[in-house]
Design an enzyme around this catalytic site. Structure first.
Site, short mmCIF file in Angstrom:
data_model
loop_
_atom_site.label_atom_id
_atom_site.label_comp_id
_atom_site.label_asym_id
_atom_site.label_seq_id
_atom_site.Cartn_x
_atom_site.Cartn_y
_atom_site.Cartn_z
N ASP A 123 -5.58 -5.15 10.14
CA ASP A 123 -5.61 -5.23 8.68
C ASP A 123 -4.71 -6.37 8.21
O ASP A 123 -5.07 -7.14 7.33
CB ASP A 123 -5.18 -3.89 8.04
CG ASP A 123 -3.87 -3.35 8.62
OD1 ASP A 123 -3.42 -3.83 9.67
OD2 ASP A 123 -3.31 -2.42 8.02
N ASP A 172 1.91 -9.48 10.04
CA ASP A 172 3.13 -9.75 9.28
C ASP A 172 4.07 -10.53 10.21
O ASP A 172 3.89 -11.74 10.38
CB ASP A 172 3.69 -8.39 8.85
CG ASP A 172 4.80 -8.46 7.83
OD1 ASP A 172 5.88 -8.95 8.18
OD2 ASP A 172 4.61 -7.99 6.70
N GLY A 221 4.11 -10.19 13.41
CA GLY A 221 3.37 -10.42 14.65
C GLY A 221 3.84 -9.54 15.80
O GLY A 221 3.29 -9.61 16.90
N ARG A 228 -4.45 3.89 0.47
CA ARG A 228 -5.44 3.34 1.41
C ARG A 228 -6.85 3.35 0.85
O ARG A 228 -7.71 2.58 1.26
CB ARG A 228 -5.44 4.15 2.71
CG ARG A 228 -4.15 4.09 3.51
CD ARG A 228 -4.38 4.63 4.92
NE ARG A 228 -3.16 4.95 5.62
CZ ARG A 228 -2.45 4.08 6.34
NH1 ARG A 228 -2.82 2.82 6.42
NH2 ARG A 228 -1.37 4.46 6.97
P1 XMP Z 1 3.96 -6.70 12.17
O1 XMP Z 1 5.29 -7.04 11.54
O2 XMP Z 1 4.11 -5.98 13.46
O3 XMP Z 1 3.32 -5.71 11.13
O4 XMP Z 1 3.06 -7.93 12.23
C1 XMP Z 1 2.01 -5.38 11.21
C2 XMP Z 1 1.79 -4.00 10.68
O5 XMP Z 1 2.69 -3.70 9.61
C3 XMP Z 1 2.02 -3.16 8.52
N1 XMP Z 1 2.19 -4.06 7.35
C4 XMP Z 1 1.89 -3.76 6.09
N2 XMP Z 1 1.34 -2.65 5.57
N3 XMP Z 1 1.44 -3.62 3.42
C5 XMP Z 1 1.12 -2.59 4.23
O6 XMP Z 1 0.61 -1.59 3.74
C6 XMP Z 1 1.98 -4.78 3.87
O7 XMP Z 1 2.25 -5.69 3.09
C7 XMP Z 1 2.23 -4.84 5.29
N4 XMP Z 1 2.76 -5.79 6.09
C8 XMP Z 1 2.71 -5.28 7.34
C9 XMP Z 1 0.58 -2.99 8.94
O8 XMP Z 1 0.38 -1.66 9.34
C10 XMP Z 1 0.40 -3.91 10.12
O9 XMP Z 1 -0.51 -3.43 11.10
MG MG Z 2 1.11 0.89 7.07
#
Ligand code: XMP
Ligand code: MG
Length: 178
Positions: A103, A106, A108, A168
């Site tokens: 989805d 962020d 990574g 969601r």
């Molecule tokens: P990383 O930092 O591991 O994060 O790349 C990825 C996961 O973090 C969640 N994520 C978000 N969920 N709004 C959300 O609802 C956001 O702005 C957001 N940024 C990161 C998401 O589950 C993703 O798989």
């Molecule tokens: Mg989440």
């Protein structure tokens, strides 16, 4: 519904339902071109990806498979950087082309963990497809093959993405307003 409240926070519409859907159609067209003839397994990272995965998968026009894993690194509205859950590695991916569906990418951290695991399990080729990408937050070198929208480092909800588990079911993507 331009302004909404989820729990204690206010959000305003950022990417509309129509914008999301037309971008998904374009991504699916590109994947259909690139991947046709390969033994592809689409691999979704739950929970946030469930709507994106369902919408893009229905537009894939070659014979392929889909599976999901659950792997969360997020707590409320700021990335903790810690992987908390890992459920569901029960697919044989040896020699398959795996297209990871996310989805949002962020920092990574989640992606890196998933990719490491897919490599251990001897996927033939790994591609990454994410609906949203936050380039300012990204700390990894892994190239991302298919990106729906690049967004600034703001917290977003809707279309599968959540704020403490809520939001969601929103059809558009909303960003947190100060
Ligand atoms: P990383 O930092 O591991 O994060 O790349 C990825 C996961 O973090 C969640 N994520 C978000 N969920 N709004 C959300 O609802 C956001 O702005 C957001 N940024 C990161 C998401 O589950 C993703 O798989
Ligand atoms: Mg989440």
């Amino acid at each position: 519904m331009n302004e909404i409240t989820v729990l204690d926070r206010e959000f305003s519409v950022y990417i509309t339902e129509d914008e999301i859907q037309s971008r998904i159609t374009a991504l699916a067209e590109k994947i259909n071109e690139d991947m046709n003839g390969k033994d592809v397994l689409f691999f979704g990272v739950l929970n946030g990806v469930f709507l994106f995965a369902a919408d893009i998968f229905r537009q894939i026009n070659f014979e392929c498979q889909v599976s999901f894993i659950k792997l969360a690194s997020y707590d409320g509205s700021s990335s903790t950087g810690k992987i908390k859950e890992l459920i569901g590695w029960n697919e044989d991916i040896t020699d398959k082309t795996v297209v990871v569906l996310e989805d949002i990418v962020d920092t990574g951290t989640t992606l890196e963990r998933v990719i490491a695991e897919l490599k251990l399990r001897k996927a033939a080729d790994i591609k990454i497809c994410t609906l949203l990408f936050k380039p300012e937050a990204y700390t990894k070198d892994i190239p991302i093959d298919y990106i729906g929208f690049e967004i600034p480092n703001n917290f977003v909800v809707g279309y599968g993405l959540d704020y403490y588990g809520y939001g969601r079911n929103l059809r558009a993507i909303y960003k947190l307003t100060k």
